[in-house]
Design a protein around this motif. Structure first.
Motif, short mmCIF file in Angstrom:
data_model
loop_
_atom_site.label_atom_id
_atom_site.label_comp_id
_atom_site.label_asym_id
_atom_site.label_seq_id
_atom_site.Cartn_x
_atom_site.Cartn_y
_atom_site.Cartn_z
N CYS A 28 -1.68 -16.83 -15.64
CA CYS A 28 -1.11 -15.70 -16.38
C CYS A 28 -2.13 -14.57 -16.44
O CYS A 28 -3.34 -14.81 -16.57
N ASN B 266 -2.96 -10.74 -18.37
CA ASN B 266 -2.63 -9.85 -19.48
C ASN B 266 -3.40 -8.55 -19.26
O ASN B 266 -4.63 -8.50 -19.43
N GLN C 72 -4.42 -4.92 -20.29
CA GLN C 72 -4.54 -3.99 -21.40
C GLN C 72 -4.86 -2.59 -20.86
O GLN C 72 -4.90 -2.38 -19.65
N ALA D 172 -7.28 -11.56 -29.12
CA ALA D 172 -5.83 -11.41 -29.10
C ALA D 172 -5.32 -11.25 -27.67
O ALA D 172 -4.31 -11.84 -27.27
N GLU E 152 -6.05 -14.61 -25.76
CA GLU E 152 -5.14 -15.67 -26.22
C GLU E 152 -3.75 -15.52 -25.61
O GLU E 152 -3.11 -16.51 -25.25
N LYS E 153 -3.31 -14.27 -25.47
CA LYS E 153 -2.00 -14.04 -24.89
C LYS E 153 -1.94 -14.55 -23.45
O LYS E 153 -0.97 -15.20 -23.03
N GLY F 163 0.19 -17.88 -22.09
CA GLY F 163 1.10 -17.73 -20.96
C GLY F 163 0.79 -18.73 -19.86
O GLY F 163 1.71 -19.33 -19.27
#
Length: 292
Positions: A11, A13, A15, A131, A134-135, A139
């Motif tokens: 996964c 993420n 930003q 945060a 962790e996301k 995932g």
């Protein structure tokens, strides 16, 4: 639902200024064993990462790879150490006086000395970083568990098929037993007649011999227990959950009963069935090693 211990998850993420990527893969293992590879700047989150993984995984050898790509232009700052610069200056002057050398020290040269000027990476807000990390981690864990669940379902269906075949074989052992006794009595009767000729045969003695033989080869207890173990394993597979250890224990008990049936077998057909049972049980045990 049961899960295989082998699987893969990935996964990302993204930003505004960072991209976190988490990849994980696993193979079977008796316990929960995790190996985490991540950038040094993220090492403060290792305990939190392990805690998150335990929410999704009970058993298996898991390798987790975490990367962080930083696209920010302001994530580094230059630090100046006046104390370190003073130390260099003092030693340079001491060297000049000791060896009679010209002191040609310049600011530029001093700035090149190790630890006088250093480039430090800004860690940023820890809560914000965690945060985002962790996301990505959650995932990857969800994808990882989804792949394990798919493989686990395939294992479950295959195991149930093998167990059904084993029940059929146990039925064959039970059905074969009366025929073995009948055939033994017939052969014994013929043998006694051949030896005695016209002499009177002792029916009571003959019956006693048949009873002794039937007790010796009787596998009623073993077949009843084996059937019970097979049905118990089928129930556990249908219930699902983290059942790998329980299934392994049941398989050991099944193997014990099959060994006893084979050792008591005094008939080629029964021996072949018992060997088939042991072969199937061994296949089941191998597959169970992959179940969480």
């Amino acid at each position: 639902m049961i899960k295989s211990m082998t699987g893969f998850g990935r996964c990302e993420n993204l930003q505004t200024d960072k991209k976190f990527t988490v990849e994980m893969k696993a193979v079977n293992h008796r316990y929960f064993d995790v190996n985490i590879k991540m950038p040094k700047k993220l090492s403060i989150f290792e305990a939190a990462v392990r805690g998150c993984l335990k929410d999704y995984i009970q058993r298996g050898k898991v390798d987790v790879f975490i990367t962080c790509e930083d696209y920010s232009d302001t994530n580094y700052s230059l630090k100046y150490s006046e104390n370190m610069a003073r130390e260099y200056v003092n030693y340079f002057r001491q060297m000049a006086e000791t060896f009679g050398l010209r002191d040609d020290l310049t600011v530029t040269a001093l700035g090149r000395c190790p630890e006088v000027l250093t480039l430090e990476e800004q860690t940023g807000d820890e809560e914000e970083i965690w945060a985002a990390l962790e996301k990505a981690l959650i995932g990857a864990c969800e994808q990882f568990n989804a792949s394990r669940a798919r493989e686990g379902e395939a294992l479950r269906e295959d195991l149930l098929g093998k167990l059904e075949h084993m029940l059929d074989n146990v039925d064959l052992v039970e059905k074969r037993y009366p025929a073995i006794i009948r055939e033994y009595r017939e052969k014994l009767t013929e043998k006694v007649k051949e030896l005695l000729g016209d002499a009177q045969m002792d029916e009571n003695r003959l019956a006693a011999e048949v009873v002794l033989f039937s007790d010796k080869i009787c596998t009623d207890e073993e077949t009843v227990r084996l059937k019970s173990h097979i049905r118990s394993m089928m129930d556990v597979l249908r219930e699902g959950g983290s059942v790998g250890r329980k299934l392994d224990f049941i398989a050991q008990e099944m193997n014990r009963e099959a060994n006893t049936i084979l050792s008591k077998a005094n008939d080629l057909e029964t021996s072949n069935i018992a060997i088939d049972l042991k072969t199937e049980i061994e296949k089941v045990r191998e597959q169970i090693q992959n179940i969480e």
